[in-house]
Design an enzyme around this catalytic site. Structure first.
Site, PDB file in Angstrom:
ATOM      1  N   CYS A 125       0.813  -1.225   0.000  1.00  0.00           N
ATOM      2  CA  CYS A 125       0.000   0.000   0.000  1.00  0.00           C
ATOM      3  C   CYS A 125       0.847   1.276   0.000  1.00  0.00           C
ATOM      4  O   CYS A 125       0.316   2.377  -0.115  1.00  0.00           O
ATOM      5  CB  CYS A 125      -0.949  -0.014   1.190  1.00  0.00           C
ATOM      6  SG  CYS A 125      -1.960  -1.507   1.208  1.00  0.00           S
ATOM      7  N   HIS A 142      -3.450   6.922   2.123  1.00  0.00           N
ATOM      8  CA  HIS A 142      -3.852   5.615   1.618  1.00  0.00           C
ATOM      9  C   HIS A 142      -5.214   5.283   2.228  1.00  0.00           C
ATOM     10  O   HIS A 142      -5.424   5.423   3.433  1.00  0.00           O
ATOM     11  CB  HIS A 142      -2.800   4.585   2.010  1.00  0.00           C
ATOM     12  CG  HIS A 142      -3.271   3.181   1.876  1.00  0.00           C
ATOM     13  ND1 HIS A 142      -3.853   2.706   0.723  1.00  0.00           N
ATOM     14  CD2 HIS A 142      -3.287   2.145   2.763  1.00  0.00           C
ATOM     15  CE1 HIS A 142      -4.186   1.442   0.902  1.00  0.00           C
ATOM     16  NE2 HIS A 142      -3.866   1.082   2.123  1.00  0.00           N
ATOM     17  N   ASN A 164     -10.113  -0.703   0.391  1.00  0.00           N
ATOM     18  CA  ASN A 164      -8.657  -0.545   0.351  1.00  0.00           C
ATOM     19  C   ASN A 164      -8.130  -1.163  -0.948  1.00  0.00           C
ATOM     20  O   ASN A 164      -8.141  -2.384  -1.103  1.00  0.00           O
ATOM     21  CB  ASN A 164      -8.066  -1.255   1.582  1.00  0.00           C
ATOM     22  CG  ASN A 164      -6.547  -1.217   1.603  1.00  0.00           C
ATOM     23  OD1 ASN A 164      -5.899  -0.944   0.603  1.00  0.00           O
ATOM     24  ND2 ASN A 164      -5.983  -1.522   2.765  1.00  0.00           N
TER      25      ASN A 164
HETATM   26  N1  COA Z   1     -18.257  -8.400  10.877  1.00  0.00           N
HETATM   27  C1  COA Z   1     -18.730  -8.563  12.119  1.00  0.00           C
HETATM   28  N2  COA Z   1     -17.949  -8.797  13.159  1.00  0.00           N
HETATM   29  C2  COA Z   1     -16.625  -8.854  12.945  1.00  0.00           C
HETATM   30  C3  COA Z   1     -16.066  -8.684  11.675  1.00  0.00           C
HETATM   31  C4  COA Z   1     -16.948  -8.456  10.618  1.00  0.00           C
HETATM   32  N3  COA Z   1     -16.522  -8.270   9.341  1.00  0.00           N
HETATM   33  N4  COA Z   1     -14.722  -8.773  11.766  1.00  0.00           N
HETATM   34  C5  COA Z   1     -14.442  -8.988  13.062  1.00  0.00           C
HETATM   35  N5  COA Z   1     -15.594  -9.040  13.778  1.00  0.00           N
HETATM   36  C6  COA Z   1     -15.767  -9.266  15.211  1.00  0.00           C
HETATM   37  C7  COA Z   1     -14.596  -9.982  15.838  1.00  0.00           C
HETATM   38  O1  COA Z   1     -14.738 -11.374  15.716  1.00  0.00           O
HETATM   39  C8  COA Z   1     -14.679  -9.493  17.240  1.00  0.00           C
HETATM   40  O2  COA Z   1     -15.675 -10.246  17.910  1.00  0.00           O
HETATM   41  P1  COA Z   1     -15.496 -10.665  19.448  1.00  0.00           P
HETATM   42  O3  COA Z   1     -15.451  -9.375  20.202  1.00  0.00           O
HETATM   43  O4  COA Z   1     -16.720 -11.479  19.697  1.00  0.00           O
HETATM   44  O5  COA Z   1     -14.225 -11.448  19.517  1.00  0.00           O
HETATM   45  C9  COA Z   1     -15.199  -8.074  17.137  1.00  0.00           C
HETATM   46  O6  COA Z   1     -15.813  -7.991  15.848  1.00  0.00           O
HETATM   47  C10 COA Z   1     -14.091  -7.046  17.208  1.00  0.00           C
HETATM   48  O7  COA Z   1     -13.055  -7.439  16.312  1.00  0.00           O
HETATM   49  P2  COA Z   1     -11.745  -6.606  16.178  1.00  0.00           P
HETATM   50  O8  COA Z   1     -10.813  -7.301  15.251  1.00  0.00           O
HETATM   51  O9  COA Z   1     -11.273  -6.256  17.547  1.00  0.00           O
HETATM   52  O10 COA Z   1     -12.331  -5.303  15.456  1.00  0.00           O
HETATM   53  P3  COA Z   1     -11.629  -3.930  15.208  1.00  0.00           P
HETATM   54  O11 COA Z   1     -12.401  -2.848  15.838  1.00  0.00           O
HETATM   55  O12 COA Z   1     -10.156  -3.976  15.473  1.00  0.00           O
HETATM   56  O13 COA Z   1     -11.831  -3.770  13.639  1.00  0.00           O
HETATM   57  C11 COA Z   1     -10.605  -3.962  11.591  1.00  0.00           C
HETATM   58  C12 COA Z   1     -11.235  -4.700  12.761  1.00  0.00           C
HETATM   59  C13 COA Z   1      -9.936  -4.953  10.687  1.00  0.00           C
HETATM   60  C14 COA Z   1     -11.696  -3.217  10.846  1.00  0.00           C
HETATM   61  C15 COA Z   1      -9.582  -2.920  12.150  1.00  0.00           C
HETATM   62  O14 COA Z   1      -8.731  -3.547  13.089  1.00  0.00           O
HETATM   63  C16 COA Z   1      -8.737  -2.307  11.067  1.00  0.00           C
HETATM   64  O15 COA Z   1      -9.253  -1.681  10.165  1.00  0.00           O
HETATM   65  N6  COA Z   1      -7.415  -2.423  11.178  1.00  0.00           N
HETATM   66  C17 COA Z   1      -6.507  -1.907  10.151  1.00  0.00           C
HETATM   67  C18 COA Z   1      -6.499  -2.863   9.003  1.00  0.00           C
HETATM   68  C19 COA Z   1      -5.916  -2.235   7.745  1.00  0.00           C
HETATM   69  O16 COA Z   1      -6.137  -1.105   7.462  1.00  0.00           O
HETATM   70  N7  COA Z   1      -5.177  -3.053   7.006  1.00  0.00           N
HETATM   71  C20 COA Z   1      -4.595  -2.661   5.770  1.00  0.00           C
HETATM   72  C21 COA Z   1      -3.482  -1.696   5.975  1.00  0.00           C
HETATM   73  S1  COA Z   1      -2.780  -1.251   4.478  1.00  0.00           S
END
Ligand code: COA
Length: 388
Positions: A169, A314, A344
């Site tokens: 990215c 990004h 993304n």
């Molecule tokens: N739909 C519903 N629930 C979901 C889910 C989805 N698509 N994905 C995860 N969950 C659930 C998890 O299982 C977790 O459940 P639990 O509390 O029962 O264990 C809960 O939601 C929270 O998950 P978590 O991973 O802590 O969520 P988050 O707030 O960290 O959000 C992302 C997840 C991926 C959206 C976030 O971490 C993110 O955007 N990170 C950066 C990723 C990124 O930008 N990557 C590319 C960089 S170039």
């Protein structure tokens, strides 16, 4: 961690010589090889073994054309809720994404990249034959050996050197800075920087933690040699930390065939794992490192965030974009975002959003934009650029 705001000096890149090859000694070698090739085959032959351009050092680089292209197939959050346990509300609240485009049928990344590049050439009023270098920034090439040459063929840029830059990215920001170094140190005149990715090829579509995030697209920018006082790259800073690789990767699968010592067992053809991501760690990394690298690039440019017309990050997550804007004290109205429509799109996200903002009349000639890429590697970087 290595910081690289001034690492790309002409001499450090081996570009102390003349022309669009790299250095006088290399020119002679390449010229020799070119003429040998001409004797044997028309494919790959160059019209002249001589460099086309005189060496010019100390020029500026103007950003004068942009374009973008996206696949036909649009997938909404509701569509994804049909295949994994998720909802439109969860995805849009946590990420800001509502839909994404995915390559389908006989669409290729090469097609998308060429379409985006053609639009950039049209806007810049530059002929395909006048392009000297194509930097294809992608981590998902159509060909393991590089997609740049196929894009060169599609565009008919017969005089252009073309190769790929793999930096996930951050690819487009690295490509943009690299383009300006080739112009400054190498005498190149017209450089096409293309950011294009199809991460849909490496997504585990049963993993709701990652499949909701990514989409496919291409964006391009034509960077042209200019007078020094018209320079469009005002400052930059680029960084890598391989220690963070474990948080975001798609790694080649280990060969399971065992050598038994007696006879050689041919390895099986390789493939890559799907995208593996620790979302929370990547989120923390982005919110901590992106403001730092933008501040370093601003300092390199002798500017502050108050001097910016636009912030263009990004497009990974709206919460990351908002947090970085808050840290830099940049109001929402000066933040560019089209994440909700495309998700993304990796190396494509910055040129795609910039192209839409320029064609939509938001970004005007002379506007100063802080742009930053971040992602797998881990690699991240910022460039302060002036449009037009
Ligand atoms: N739909 C519903 N629930 C979901 C889910 C989805 N698509 N994905 C995860 N969950 C659930 C998890 O299982 C977790 O459940 P639990 O509390 O029962 O264990 C809960 O939601 C929270 O998950 P978590 O991973 O802590 O969520 P988050 O707030 O960290 O959000 C992302 C997840 C991926 C959206 C976030 O971490 C993110 O955007 N990170 C950066 C990723 C990124 O930008 N990557 C590319 C960089 S170039």
């Amino acid at each position: 961690m290595a910081s690289a705001s001034h690492l790309f000096s002409p001499s450090s890149m081996g570009m102390s010589g003349s022309g669009r090859c790299w250095g006088r000694r290399r020119n002679r070698l390449i010229g020799l090889r070119c003429s040998m090739l001409e004797e044997h085959s028309a494919v790959g032959s160059s019209s002249s073994p001589k460099p086309r351009f005189p060496r010019v050092v100390g020029k500026g680089s103007k950003l004068i054309g942009c374009g973008s292209a996206v696949p036909k197939l649009s997938i909404s959050n509701d569509d994804l809720a049909e295949i994994v346990e998720t909802s439109d509300e969860w995805i849009s609240v946590r990420t800001g994404i509502r839909k994404r485009r995915i390559l389908s049928g006989d669409e290729t990344l090469t097609d998308l990249a060429a379409e985006a590049a053609r639009k950039a050439l049209d806007m810049a009023k530059v002929e395909a034959l006048d392009v000297d270098l194509i930097l294809m920034c992608t981590s998902t090439p159509d060909d393991l050996f590089g997609t740049g040459p196929q894009v060169q063929r599609e565009l008919g840029c017969k005089h252009a050197l073309a190769f790929d830059i793999t930096a996930a990215c951050s690819g487009f920001v690295l490509g943009l800075v690299t383009a300006t170094r080739y112009i400054k140190g190498g005498g190149f005149q017209n450089v096409l920087v293309i950011g294009a990715d199809a991460l849909s090829r490496y997504v585990d579509w049963s993993d709701r933690g990652t499949c909701i995030l990514f989409g496919d697209a291409a964006g391009a920018m034509l960077v042209q040699a200019s007078q020094e006082d018209e320079d469009g790259l005002l400052g930059f800073d680029l960084r890598t930390d391989g220690q963070g690789h474990r948080h975001l990767h798609a790694t080649v699968k280990a060969d399971s065939s065992k050598q038994n010592g007696a006879a050689f067992v041919p390895p099986k053809p390789s493939s890559y794992s799907c995208i593996q991501m620790n979302g929370k760690e990547v989120f923390r990394f982005a919110v901590r490192c992106v403001p730092e690298v933008i501040e370093a690039a601003l300092s390199d440019a002798g500017l502050s965030s108050a001097d910016l017309n636009w912030l263009l990050l990004h497009q990974a997550n709206q919460r990351i974009i908002d947090a970085v804007a808050t840290r830099l004290q940049i109001q929402t109205g000066r933040v560019l975002s089209n994440l909700s429509n495309y998700g993304n799109t990796s190396a494509a996200s910055i040129p795609l959003a910039l192209d839409e903002a320029i064609r939509g009349g938001q970004v005007q000639q002379g506007d100063v934009i802080a742009t930053a890429g971040f992602g797998a590697g881990l690699t991240w970087g910022a460039a302060i650029v002036k449009w037009g």
